[in-house]
Scaffold this active site. Structure first.
Site, PDB file in Angstrom:
ATOM      1  N   CYS A 102       0.129  11.739  -6.074  1.00 15.09           N
ATOM      2  CA  CYS A 102      -1.422  10.962  -6.255  1.00 15.09           C
ATOM      3  C   CYS A 102      -2.242  10.514  -5.595  1.00 15.09           C
ATOM      4  CB  CYS A 102      -0.875   9.644  -7.001  1.00 15.09           C
ATOM      5  SG  CYS A 102       0.037   9.974  -8.587  1.00 15.09           S
ATOM      6  N   ILE A 103      -1.826  10.960  -3.746  1.00 11.84           N
ATOM      7  CA  ILE A 103      -2.759  10.110  -2.620  1.00 11.84           C
ATOM      8  C   ILE A 103      -3.769  11.589  -2.687  1.00 11.84           C
ATOM      9  CG2 ILE A 103      -2.683   9.446  -0.840  1.00 11.84           C
ATOM     10  CD1 ILE A 103      -0.744   7.950  -2.460  1.00 11.84           C
TER      11      ILE A 103
END
Lengths: 103, 165
Positions: A102-103
């Site tokens: 998600c980063i």
């Protein structure tokens, strides 16, 4: 399992077009996938593709932040080299799975 | 996964300073630019701390009145434990170091990633006046100080969404 032919080689991909077998990848194949994405690959593109592939082969997670640690380019340049969704495009061109981070 | 009405722009409002509030805005903002979605982040009220130079990288989480907070092992953090001096700082730094291990960057680095992807960072004018901040107090890369009207003006467009974290 879907198969696509790039540069005369038939490769296995998933429903989103990501390689399921990264060892089938070649530099010529990368150039063809990039063309579909509207990108002409330069040495700088290939350098970051090699970085992504080696990180993947070492089992390291891929994140946008990790590009800053590549020593090749910074994140801003990464966005310019692969406009739009850079990590998704670059991993597709590099013949490795789509990052689940998600980063 | 494709939709007929793809999200083209997100306008994220962060009004609180706690780790979970600030990071919710940052993860969603960065996630947007990573997907090729335009992102505007608007920091207001206590959320301004996330873009104030000497405060941004030291966010805290509440150790009192936070029913979600648990001790290592899973027991709920008793409220009375939370009032011990230094408990909030210690808990917060533990949380940030756990996040760092997951490759979640500090606030300033996270904002830089968003900017690198073309995202924009704004401060709320009213909150700036309230807390007596000047532009010099803000992180150097903040794109501007906006009134609510200016925020709405730039939030417009087809496929644009406003998210309040």
């Amino acid at each position: 399992m879907t198969q696509i032919t790039y540069a005369g080689v038939t490769v296995d991909v998933n429903e989103e077009g990501y390689f399921t077998n990264p060892s089938q990848w070649t530099r010529d194949i990368a150039a063809e996938i990039a063309k579909e994405e509207g990108i002409v690959l330069t040495d700088q593109h290939y350098a970051i593709i090699d970085f992504l592939r080696s990180r993947h082969n070492n089992g390291e997670a891929l994140s946008i932040r990790s590009i800053n640690h590549s020593g090749i380019i910074d994140v801003k340049t990464f966005y310019q080299l692969f406009p739009g969704a850079p990590l998704k495009k670059a991993t597709k061109i590099a013949g490795i799975p789509k990052p689940s981070s998600c980063i | 996964m494709e939709s007929n009405n793809p999200i083209k722009k997100v306008n994220i409002i962060c009004a609180k300073a706690a780790i979970e509030d600030v990071y919710a805005a940052l993860v969603m903002g960065n996630g947007a630019v990573m997907e090729g979605i335009e992102a505007n982040l608007f920091f207001t009220f206590f959320g301004l701390d996330a873009i104030v130079k000497n405060r941004m990288d030291k966010p805290h989480t509440a150790v009192v009145g936070n029913p979600g907070l648990r001790l290592p092992g899973g027991l709920r953090m008793p409220t009375l434990l939370g009032v011990i001096p230094g408990m909030e700082a210690m808990t917060s730094s533990m949380m940030l170091s756990t996040m760092e291990k997951l490759d979640i960057p500090p606030v300033s680095e996270f904002l830089e990633l968003i900017k690198a992807g073309g995202g924009k960072i704004y401060a709320c004018k009213l909150a700036m006046d309230m807390f007596k901040f000047t532009k010099e107090d803000l992180w150097d890369e903040v794109d501007g100080v906006l009134t609510v009207g200016e925020f709405y003006a730039l939030a417009g467009g087809e496929g644009s969404h406003i998210i309040f974290t």
